[in-house]
Design a protein around this motif. Sequence first.
Motif, short mmCIF file in Angstrom:
data_model
loop_
_atom_site.label_atom_id
_atom_site.label_comp_id
_atom_site.label_asym_id
_atom_site.label_seq_id
_atom_site.Cartn_x
_atom_site.Cartn_y
_atom_site.Cartn_z
N PHE A 266 82.38 89.04 -18.08
CA PHE A 266 83.72 88.72 -17.56
C PHE A 266 84.81 89.28 -18.46
N THR A 267 84.64 89.14 -19.77
CA THR A 267 85.66 89.63 -20.71
C THR A 267 85.84 91.13 -20.59
N VAL A 268 84.75 91.87 -20.54
CA VAL A 268 84.84 93.32 -20.44
C VAL A 268 85.39 93.74 -19.08
N ALA A 269 84.95 93.09 -18.01
CA ALA A 269 85.41 93.46 -16.67
C ALA A 269 86.90 93.22 -16.50
N ILE A 270 87.40 92.11 -17.01
CA ILE A 270 88.83 91.82 -16.90
C ILE A 270 89.65 92.85 -17.67
N MET A 271 89.12 93.31 -18.80
CA MET A 271 89.85 94.29 -19.61
C MET A 271 89.81 95.69 -19.01
N MET A 272 88.74 96.05 -18.31
CA MET A 272 88.58 97.41 -17.83
C MET A 272 88.93 97.58 -16.35
N LEU A 273 88.74 96.55 -15.55
CA LEU A 273 88.88 96.68 -14.11
C LEU A 273 90.07 95.87 -13.60
N ASP A 274 90.56 96.30 -12.47
CA ASP A 274 91.69 95.62 -11.86
C ASP A 274 91.16 94.55 -10.90
N ILE A 275 90.58 93.49 -11.47
CA ILE A 275 90.05 92.40 -10.67
C ILE A 275 90.55 91.09 -11.25
N THR A 276 90.54 90.07 -10.42
CA THR A 276 91.00 88.76 -10.86
C THR A 276 89.83 87.90 -11.32
N ALA A 277 90.14 86.87 -12.07
CA ALA A 277 89.10 85.97 -12.55
C ALA A 277 88.43 85.25 -11.38
N ARG A 278 89.23 84.89 -10.34
CA ARG A 278 88.65 84.21 -9.18
C ARG A 278 87.70 85.14 -8.42
N GLY A 279 88.08 86.39 -8.29
CA GLY A 279 87.21 87.33 -7.61
C GLY A 279 85.92 87.58 -8.38
N TYR A 280 86.04 87.70 -9.69
CA TYR A 280 84.84 87.90 -10.50
C TYR A 280 83.90 86.71 -10.38
N LEU A 281 84.46 85.50 -10.43
CA LEU A 281 83.64 84.30 -10.34
C LEU A 281 82.97 84.22 -8.97
N HIS A 282 83.69 84.59 -7.91
CA HIS A 282 83.12 84.53 -6.56
C HIS A 282 81.92 85.47 -6.43
N PHE A 283 82.06 86.71 -6.90
CA PHE A 283 80.96 87.66 -6.78
C PHE A 283 79.80 87.30 -7.71
N THR A 284 80.11 86.64 -8.83
CA THR A 284 79.03 86.22 -9.73
C THR A 284 78.17 85.14 -9.08
N VAL A 285 78.83 84.13 -8.48
CA VAL A 285 78.09 83.02 -7.89
C VAL A 285 77.31 83.47 -6.66
N SER A 286 77.88 84.40 -5.88
CA SER A 286 77.21 84.84 -4.66
C SER A 286 76.10 85.85 -4.91
N ALA A 287 75.91 86.30 -6.16
CA ALA A 287 74.92 87.33 -6.45
C ALA A 287 73.51 86.78 -6.52
N PHE A 288 73.36 85.50 -6.80
CA PHE A 288 72.02 84.95 -6.98
C PHE A 288 72.00 83.51 -6.46
N GLY A 289 70.80 83.05 -6.19
CA GLY A 289 70.62 81.68 -5.71
C GLY A 289 69.87 80.84 -6.72
N ILE A 290 69.54 79.64 -6.30
CA ILE A 290 68.84 78.72 -7.20
C ILE A 290 67.44 79.23 -7.53
N GLY A 291 66.85 80.02 -6.63
CA GLY A 291 65.52 80.56 -6.89
C GLY A 291 65.48 81.47 -8.09
N GLN A 292 66.56 82.23 -8.31
CA GLN A 292 66.61 83.10 -9.48
C GLN A 292 66.66 82.29 -10.77
N PHE A 293 67.38 81.18 -10.76
CA PHE A 293 67.42 80.30 -11.92
C PHE A 293 66.05 79.69 -12.20
#
Length: 356
Positions: A266-293
């Motif tokens: 998140f730290t690197v992406a916010i510094m390098m890319l034009d994305i918001t913290a909410r958008g980053y969090l949304h794509f992070t949570v939607s990338a995997f499910g409970i099975g991956q954990f």
Amino acid sequence: MLAGDWRASDPALPVLEEGAFHSLRPGTPLTFDSTGLGTWDSGLVAFLWDIKRAAEAADTALDTAGLPPSASRLLGLLPDRRADPPAGPKPQPNPLARLGAATIDSLTETGIVATLGAQTLRGGVLALTGRGRMRWADILANTTDAGPRALLIVGVVNFLLGGILAFVGAVQLEKFAAGIYVASLVGIAMVREMAAVMTAIIMAGRTGGAYAARIATMLGNEEIDALGVFGIPVSSYLVLPSVLALTVTMPFLYLYGCLIGMLGGFTVAIMMLDITARGYLHFTVSAFGIGQFIFGLTKSIVFGAFIGLTSCRIGLKAGRSAADVGVAATRAVVVGIVGVIAIDALFAVIADVIGI
């Protein structure tokens, strides 16, 4: 002329210099005068043998008529030169024999580790029912060392790893205007593979080596022998607290590593890319499910048990010198790291088969 006493125990016996007869003409006879000879033993015979071999090397004749008859007979039994040591049989390279021996050794060691694991599991069950010999103070000490005291290094490594994944992903995905998917890349990589594997490698180097060195030191100090004399099983007293501490703490360290790794991405992406913290969090949570954990947690538990068992086994079979302690620690680290990677490859095959 030979005179006086010649005893092998006398340190003042003369020593024939090398090349003493090289100045004589070939064929010149050497004679002896032993009229003044006193008592003698093998010291005289050894000196005469040196003369005999030197004369043979200088092509000089040796006349033993002036020697005592017994000394002359003994000298005649000795060869003119020392016999060369017999050459041992040259080892014939046999790759199949070496492969078979290595396979048998590996299977034997695997059986020993499995037996140790079964004894440890049995000790754990007995401890839960109040009939074991495990001390809860040892569990607490090992858990504190393998858990809270490892948070700093686990956090630093996973934070940097998440940042590296985000940086590499951002460089490549930006070419396709898909920089937002850096969050998915970091999230799925940390949860599925990197957090569990890197945390296990850290624990193999930090805790596994310490376990092996500690047990090897106890072996050198004969503390393990003392436990056997008192009838205290090593599997319950030493191995069980170590294995249980790693098995319990590894899942929590895995979850902690996932969180810190995502924070690094998140730290690197916010510094390098034009994305918001909410958008980053949304794509992070939607990338995997409970099975991956669950998959990552299962791997971390297996990694913890493997590192604990192999490290304790390596410590128990170490030598008793100070150098063997270092060898045991190094071997535990190497076996732990290689074993973690091999087990992770096996999990990857299993995940592909069951479709995770």
